[in-house]
Design an enzyme around this catalytic site. Sequence first.
Site, PDB file in Angstrom:
ATOM      1  N   ASP A 151     -37.668 -41.588  20.149  1.00 46.35           N
ATOM      2  CA  ASP A 151     -37.448 -40.197  19.762  1.00 46.35           C
ATOM      3  C   ASP A 151     -36.689 -40.093  18.445  1.00 46.35           C
ATOM      4  O   ASP A 151     -37.072 -39.327  17.550  1.00 46.35           O
ATOM      5  CB  ASP A 151     -36.680 -39.464  20.859  1.00 46.35           C
ATOM      6  CG  ASP A 151     -37.470 -39.338  22.138  1.00 46.35           C
ATOM      7  OD1 ASP A 151     -38.682 -39.636  22.126  1.00 46.35           O
ATOM      8  OD2 ASP A 151     -36.879 -38.943  23.155  1.00 46.35           O
ATOM      9  N   GLY A 166     -36.542 -30.018  28.395  1.00 47.23           N
ATOM     10  CA  GLY A 166     -37.169 -30.511  29.609  1.00 47.23           C
ATOM     11  C   GLY A 166     -38.677 -30.590  29.571  1.00 47.23           C
ATOM     12  O   GLY A 166     -39.313 -30.834  30.598  1.00 47.23           O
ATOM     13  N   SER A 167     -39.280 -30.414  28.399  1.00 41.80           N
ATOM     14  CA  SER A 167     -40.746 -30.432  28.294  1.00 41.80           C
ATOM     15  C   SER A 167     -41.293 -31.761  27.811  1.00 41.80           C
ATOM     16  O   SER A 167     -42.487 -31.895  27.578  1.00 41.80           O
ATOM     17  CB  SER A 167     -41.219 -29.320  27.335  1.00 41.80           C
ATOM     18  OG  SER A 167     -40.929 -28.050  27.853  1.00 41.80           O
ATOM     19  N   ASP A 191     -41.298 -48.436  23.695  1.00 40.05           N
ATOM     20  CA  ASP A 191     -40.202 -48.622  22.743  1.00 40.05           C
ATOM     21  C   ASP A 191     -39.184 -49.642  23.232  1.00 40.05           C
ATOM     22  O   ASP A 191     -38.792 -50.542  22.492  1.00 40.05           O
ATOM     23  CB  ASP A 191     -39.538 -47.287  22.389  1.00 40.05           C
ATOM     24  CG  ASP A 191     -39.074 -46.472  23.589  1.00 40.05           C
ATOM     25  OD1 ASP A 191     -39.432 -46.819  24.730  1.00 40.05           O
ATOM     26  OD2 ASP A 191     -38.346 -45.478  23.372  1.00 40.05           O
TER      27      ASP A 191
END
Length: 354
Positions: free
Chosen positions: A153, A103-104, A19
């Site tokens: 995102d 946090g995954s 990105d």
Amino acid sequence: MSVRFSAPGRINLIGEHTDYNAGFALPIALPGRTVVDYEPADSGELMVSTDRSSDVVRVGLDTSPGDVTGWAAYVAGVVWSLREAGHVVPGGTLAIRGGVQIGSGLASSAALECAVLDALLSGAGLAVDRVEQARIAQRAENEYVGAPTGLLDQLAILYAQPRSAQLIDFRDLTVTPVPFDPDAHGVQLLLIDSQARHQHAGGEYAARRASCERAAAALGVPSLREVSSVSALSGEDQRRARHIVTENQRVLDTVEALAANDFGRVGALFTESHRSMRDDFEITTPHLDLIASTAVSAGAQGARMTGGGFGGCVIALVPAGSVDAVDAAVREAMQAGGYPAPTIEPTVAGAGPA
């Protein structure tokens, strides 16, 4: 009058760290969502709470970077970024209910930003197009929180559609829906959470970005999107750039394979992507490598780490008849390796904010 908005997390099917290099990526939204309830008031501040903490955080509408830290910094960052973009929002109370695992590598921070942003815009009666919303949320994360992330995102979440991936071209910020419904073809997408957490604001992400910028400057181009060969480079910067160049092509090849419902080819591209992230970009871990290789050995058509790296999740494309075998093999390998028991579940492409 209170408003409620929710936003999903995301999985990036393929196209990691492309990105901020003006390249391509192919994410989907997840079914799990972060929910925000907002009660506007002319109070000059937001009173922010979350079901994951007993703390109530005061966020002044004149907040500046450094004023708020921790989970509430993402909320404060959106308030600050909106003001920097020329938009004024009222204060009030804002309650967060989290549905995206932190946090995954599933973009929990962007889900929170987008849900908060939509709620504040609605409460203020403001209309802002999706690309500008993505930029506002990204600026909150980059400049207020201090995480040097790209727009993947935010765009993935804001443009999400059910049973569809989103082909994002980061050079011109166009988003094209791509049908993604493996279940209709006897294949499941497994989301395997390693339980190893990562931190986006850490130095490794910034180091990868700096390496890509050095490589582009050495090649005399504005971004690595403009090159097809990195043979003029050497050492670490060459490896980093090679991942970006080959990953961009893998995204386009995946879109082509999906158009033909060739999930075997898609799986092979997943595996190639993981190998590139492991060897050239060096953002995987032995833990994630073991999950991906075990899944493929047990019958998955392909598997790869997804997200920024150094922890988080692996995704695997698995024929429906092999799901149990892959699940069992991964769990056994994790136990034998002394790693935490993973969370393994099938997932589908979900909807965007609402």
